[in-house]
Motif scaffolding. Structure first.
Motif, mmCIF file in Angstrom:
data_model
loop_
_atom_site.group_PDB
_atom_site.id
_atom_site.type_symbol
_atom_site.label_atom_id
_atom_site.label_comp_id
_atom_site.label_asym_id
_atom_site.label_seq_id
_atom_site.Cartn_x
_atom_site.Cartn_y
_atom_site.Cartn_z
ATOM 1 N N LEU A 103 123.841 -27.134 29.718
ATOM 2 C CA LEU A 103 124.607 -27.190 30.967
ATOM 3 C C LEU A 103 124.316 -28.490 31.708
ATOM 4 O O LEU A 103 125.226 -29.118 32.265
ATOM 5 N N GLY A 104 123.061 -28.914 31.695
ATOM 6 C CA GLY A 104 122.705 -30.196 32.299
ATOM 7 C C GLY A 104 123.401 -31.356 31.604
ATOM 8 O O GLY A 104 123.906 -32.273 32.263
ATOM 9 N N THR A 106 126.213 -31.162 29.893
ATOM 10 C CA THR A 106 127.637 -31.054 30.204
ATOM 11 C C THR A 106 127.913 -31.640 31.584
ATOM 12 O O THR A 106 128.879 -32.388 31.768
ATOM 13 N N SER A 107 127.073 -31.330 32.551
ATOM 14 C CA SER A 107 127.232 -31.876 33.902
ATOM 15 C C SER A 107 127.139 -33.395 33.890
ATOM 16 O O SER A 107 127.919 -34.076 34.561
ATOM 17 N N ASP A 108 126.192 -33.937 33.121
ATOM 18 C CA ASP A 108 126.047 -35.388 33.013
ATOM 19 C C ASP A 108 127.282 -36.024 32.384
ATOM 20 O O ASP A 108 127.779 -37.053 32.860
ATOM 21 N N ALA A 111 130.044 -35.987 34.871
ATOM 22 C CA ALA A 111 129.797 -36.951 35.938
ATOM 23 C C ALA A 111 130.087 -38.372 35.469
ATOM 24 O O ALA A 111 130.636 -39.177 36.223
ATOM 25 N N PRO A 115 135.961 -35.094 34.804
ATOM 26 C CA PRO A 115 136.318 -33.761 34.317
ATOM 27 C C PRO A 115 137.629 -33.734 33.532
ATOM 28 O O PRO A 115 137.842 -32.844 32.719
ATOM 29 N N SER A 124 133.237 -29.212 28.107
ATOM 30 C CA SER A 124 133.459 -27.907 28.742
ATOM 31 C C SER A 124 133.834 -26.846 27.724
ATOM 32 O O SER A 124 133.312 -25.731 27.747
ATOM 33 N N GLN A 127 130.866 -26.053 25.492
ATOM 34 C CA GLN A 127 129.895 -25.233 26.226
ATOM 35 C C GLN A 127 130.294 -23.760 26.165
ATOM 36 O O GLN A 127 129.445 -22.885 26.048
#
Length: 178
Positions: A103-104, A106-108, A111, A115, A124, A127
């Protein structure tokens, strides 16, 4: 769209109410069963802590040692030749090991790339289409004392591989490639 919101808002409370009413009709001591389940949940949570710590340490060592970056540079030419963005591979590797690390990542990726980018969308979908196979086997099988998990590992990793391939294919078909 409003119907989906109403259903999602009421589904869990209605389900819980149904279970309580059904249990009462069947003369099951629902409150006592709930409390007993809570006790078991706490015991399981405490018993999985050593396995969870071991997995988190292993992930940290893998990333901090530079092994992940070395592996990425090694396979980069092959990935680019078939149109797979190399930035997504660490997520595909880490996802079967740890959901929170994935998840970290994916967030990176979101960012950095946005998106609505191909990589953001692919991250996404990946994941959501894979699972934390090693985490599940280590934590839950270890907590209940199952030692022979070879077949479960093979099936879980095969399912993850199929999920990764499906994510790449579906995102490419729906959103196009880079």
């Amino acid at each position: 769209m409003q119907v989906v919101s109403v259903i999602s808002l009421w589904f869990i409370p209605v389900l819980i109410g149904f279970i309580l009413i059904y249990g009462t009709i069947k003369r099951v001591p629902t409150y006592e069963s709930f409390v007993e389940g809570g006790k078991e949940g706490i015991k399981i949570a405490v018993s999985i802590i050593p396995f969870l710590v071991g997995m988190l340490v292993a992930i940290s060592v893998f990333r901090a040692s530079g092994a992940l970056e070395y592996f990425m540079e090694f396979i980069r030419p092959a990935l680019e030749a078939v149109g797979i963005p190399p930035d997504i591979v660490p997520l595909a590797i880490i996802r079967p090991i740890s959901g929170s690390a994935a998840l970290g990542m994916t967030s990176d990726l979101i960012a950095v790339h946005g998106p609505d980018s191909f990589i953001g969308r692919l991250a996404s979908v990946l994941q959501g289409s894979t699972d934390t196979t090693f985490y599940v086997l280590t934590v839950y099988f270890g907590a209940v004392g199952i030692r022979k998990m070879g077949d479960a590992l093979k099936v879980g990793l095969l399912a993850d591989l199929i999920g990764i391939i499906a994510a790449i294919v579906v995102v490419t078909i729906i959103f196009g490639s880079n």
